[in-house]
Design a protein around this motif. Structure first.
Motif, PDB file in Angstrom:
ATOM      1  N   GLY A  17      -4.751  13.017  -3.404  1.00 32.85           N
ATOM      2  CA  GLY A  17      -3.706  12.333  -2.511  1.00 32.85           C
ATOM      3  C   GLY A  17      -4.333  11.399  -1.727  1.00 32.85           C
ATOM      4  O   GLY A  17      -3.964  10.017  -1.406  1.00 32.85           O
ATOM      5  N   ASP A  18      -5.480  11.704  -0.766  1.00 35.53           N
ATOM      6  CA  ASP A  18      -6.140  10.762   0.097  1.00 35.53           C
ATOM      7  C   ASP A  18      -6.915   9.700  -0.787  1.00 35.53           C
ATOM      8  O   ASP A  18      -6.904   8.626  -0.346  1.00 35.53           O
ATOM      9  N   SER A  53       0.639   8.172 -11.553  1.00 29.30           N
ATOM     10  CA  SER A  53       1.977   9.042 -11.444  1.00 29.30           C
ATOM     11  C   SER A  53       2.103   9.882 -12.428  1.00 29.30           C
ATOM     12  O   SER A  53       2.480  10.667 -12.602  1.00 29.30           O
ATOM     13  N   ARG A  54       1.455   9.425 -13.858  1.00 25.13           N
ATOM     14  CA  ARG A  54       1.260  10.233 -15.030  1.00 25.13           C
ATOM     15  C   ARG A  54       0.219  11.317 -15.061  1.00 25.13           C
ATOM     16  O   ARG A  54       0.313  12.148 -15.952  1.00 25.13           O
ATOM     17  N   ASP A  55      -0.918  11.014 -14.162  1.00 23.28           N
ATOM     18  CA  ASP A  55      -1.995  11.762 -14.187  1.00 23.28           C
ATOM     19  C   ASP A  55      -1.841  13.337 -13.734  1.00 23.28           C
ATOM     20  O   ASP A  55      -0.875  13.377 -12.962  1.00 23.28           O
ATOM     21  N   GLU A  56      -2.297  14.167 -14.294  1.00 26.75           N
ATOM     22  CA  GLU A  56      -2.601  15.453 -13.680  1.00 26.75           C
ATOM     23  C   GLU A  56      -3.634  15.659 -12.392  1.00 26.75           C
ATOM     24  O   GLU A  56      -4.395  14.682 -12.347  1.00 26.75           O
ATOM     25  N   SER A 107       3.223   5.617  -2.965  1.00 26.04           N
ATOM     26  CA  SER A 107       4.180   6.529  -3.382  1.00 26.04           C
ATOM     27  C   SER A 107       4.358   6.553  -4.813  1.00 26.04           C
ATOM     28  O   SER A 107       4.639   7.908  -5.220  1.00 26.04           O
ATOM     29  N   ILE A 108       4.269   5.683  -5.456  1.00 22.89           N
ATOM     30  CA  ILE A 108       4.356   5.652  -6.854  1.00 22.89           C
ATOM     31  C   ILE A 108       3.412   6.573  -7.667  1.00 22.89           C
ATOM     32  O   ILE A 108       3.705   7.448  -8.548  1.00 22.89           O
ATOM     33  N   ALA A 109       2.086   6.425  -7.226  1.00 23.75           N
ATOM     34  CA  ALA A 109       1.115   7.093  -7.706  1.00 23.75           C
ATOM     35  C   ALA A 109       1.223   8.850  -7.318  1.00 23.75           C
ATOM     36  O   ALA A 109       0.238   9.431  -7.596  1.00 23.75           O
ATOM     37  N   ARG A 110       2.129   9.122  -6.374  1.00 19.15           N
ATOM     38  CA  ARG A 110       2.238  10.502  -5.945  1.00 19.15           C
ATOM     39  C   ARG A 110       0.820  10.566  -4.982  1.00 19.15           C
ATOM     40  O   ARG A 110       0.199  11.777  -5.168  1.00 19.15           O
ATOM     41  N   GLY A 111       0.590   9.927  -3.982  1.00 19.27           N
ATOM     42  CA  GLY A 111      -0.418   9.998  -2.942  1.00 19.27           C
ATOM     43  C   GLY A 111      -0.012  10.502  -1.685  1.00 19.27           C
ATOM     44  O   GLY A 111       1.200  10.729  -1.556  1.00 19.27           O
ATOM     45  N   ASN A 112      -0.918  10.314  -0.704  1.00 17.11           N
ATOM     46  CA  ASN A 112      -0.540  10.637   0.765  1.00 17.11           C
ATOM     47  C   ASN A 112      -0.040   9.454   1.194  1.00 17.11           C
ATOM     48  O   ASN A 112      -0.676   8.469   1.976  1.00 17.11           O
ATOM     49  N   VAL A 113       1.529   9.434   1.374  1.00 16.66           N
ATOM     50  CA  VAL A 113       1.984   8.338   1.980  1.00 16.66           C
ATOM     51  C   VAL A 113       1.879   7.935   3.193  1.00 16.66           C
ATOM     52  O   VAL A 113       1.692   7.000   3.759  1.00 16.66           O
ATOM     53  N   SER A 137       0.834  -1.183   0.106  1.00 15.63           N
ATOM     54  CA  SER A 137      -0.031  -0.146  -0.024  1.00 15.63           C
ATOM     55  C   SER A 137       0.835   1.138  -0.075  1.00 15.63           C
ATOM     56  O   SER A 137       0.689   2.301  -0.576  1.00 15.63           O
ATOM     57  N   ILE A 138       1.980   1.223   0.716  1.00 13.51           N
ATOM     58  CA  ILE A 138       2.908   2.239   0.904  1.00 13.51           C
ATOM     59  C   ILE A 138       3.603   2.616  -0.459  1.00 13.51           C
ATOM     60  O   ILE A 138       3.678   3.407  -0.964  1.00 13.51           O
TER      61      ILE A 138
END
Length: 370
Positions: free
Chosen positions: A289-290, A344-347, A150-156, A145-146
């Motif tokens: 991110g959440d 990770s590539r999404d705006e 992290s790869i998707a640029r979310g709330n780690v 999950s972590i």
């Protein structure tokens, strides 16, 4: 008199200038980037194959069972040692996100698992349906999950706390839900079994928390080696569980048609949870991110936590009970790897939506820091 001339020895080549291309590093054998297969998934498949061909039995099985129990204890000790107490305290502030993840893990998932009872005996056997229901009761993962968040640029930080809270609560909730929803003599839940699960999972975690201040530096310096220990522990448990299953004839109980039906059911289950966590998070007002943390923590199940619980709860039938969890674990890794790369590539669409609203901008910033 003619002077005899000799050719000068060749001068050594000059160092490459700024315009010279840098030397190419040696090529390493890697999987194609378009192939969403994690090497760990291949290791799991290889472990199942090894257990099918060379199962451990007799006295060696008792030794392997003891080793797997110790490996799981070490695994949860490392979980506890890596999780900062400050991260836990900070994560508690974002309670709405954690309640959402827990609801997905221990409410929505079990309801979907109960719905699979209508597929018996047409698609699933009663034993496989019990295994599907059990996987729906298992807590969420921590490490994957972590990693995917992290790869998707979310709330780690939220993913760290959500996965950890789910694992800790699941130590008690999963056996109780299994006794309530599966029952029928299939699951043996008693005070002794609960104490065994707590001793194997919770106590090592708490010991890691207590000793963290003295060993955190060592863990940081040997991160790669300890990562191999993590995965090796799970592989040992898989080998032990499937060895016992092969000895009792697990592959004679699951035909190729039933196995294909099980994979189809799990694909639908995973797709439903991925959609529910993503679009449900948007409906609840979480930012991008959440929502990423909710999707990856709320749609996955922990093989590391589920295997030892199944061994205690199902006894000799654990191998057949964990087969759905094994397959679901591999499926979720492959699918979530693809989703994380695309995310990770999404705006960030939320930025455009909030651009005209200062209050919404401030609210989103406050939510991310919570």
């Amino acid at each position: 008199m003619n002077r005899r001339t000799t050719s000068a020895p060749p001068e050594p080549s000059a160092a490459p200038g700024p315009s010279s291309p840098p030397p190419r590093p040696p090529r390493r054998l890697r999987l194609p980037s378009w192939l969403p297969v994690d090497p760990y998934v291949l290791a799991l498949l290889a472990t199942v194959g090894l257990a099918s061909l060379l199962p451990v039995s007799g006295g060696a099985a008792e030794v392997a069972s003891g080793a797997s129990t110790g490996a799981v204890g070490l695994l949860f000790f490392l979980y506890g040692a890596r999780l900062s107490t400050g991260e836990v305290v900070e994560g508690l502030k974002h309670w709405r996100l954690h309640v959402t993840v827990l609801a997905c893990t221990f409410v929505v998932f079990p309801l979907l698992g109960l719905a699979t009872a209508g597929l018996v005996p047409y698609v699933l056997t009663p034993q496989l349906q019990a295994g599907v229901l059990f996987l729906c009761l298992v807590p969420s993962t921590v490490q994957s999950s972590i990693a995917f968040t992290s790869i998707a640029r979310g709330n780690v930080p939220a993913a760290i706390c959500a996965g950890s809270f789910s694992s800790l609560i699941g130590i008690v909730i999963t056996p109780l839900l299994a006794a309530l929803l599966i029952g029928g003599g299939t699951v043996g839940v008693s005070v002794d079994s609960l104490l065994r699960i707590v001793a194997q999972l919770l106590l090592p975690f708490l010991a890691g928390q207590l000793l963290r201040r003295w060993i955190v530096g060592f863990l940081a310096r040997h991160k790669r080696v300890l990562g191999l220990v993590d995965r090796g522990s799970v592989l040992l448990v898989v080998y032990t569980a499937f060895s016992e299953g092969v000895v009792t004839g697990i592959w004679h109980q699951v035909t190729p048609v039933r196995l294909a039906g099980l994979l189809a059911v799990e694909a639908v289950l995973l797709a439903a949870m991925l959609a529910a966590t993503w679009y449900g998070g948007k409906r609840l007002g979480f930012d991008r991110g959440d929502r990423i943390a909710i999707q990856f923590a709320g749609s996955k199940k922990s093989l590391a936590a589920g295997l030892p619980m199944a061994t205690v709860l199902f006894g000799a039938g654990a191998s057949l009970a964990v087969l759905p969890l094994m397959l679901f674990h591999q499926m979720q890794l492959m699918v979530c790897a693809v989703i994380a790369k695309r995310r990770s590539r999404d705006e960030e669409p939320d930025a455009a939506e909030r651009a005209g609203s200062p209050d919404a901008v401030a609210a989103g910033a406050a939510a991310r820091t919570a």
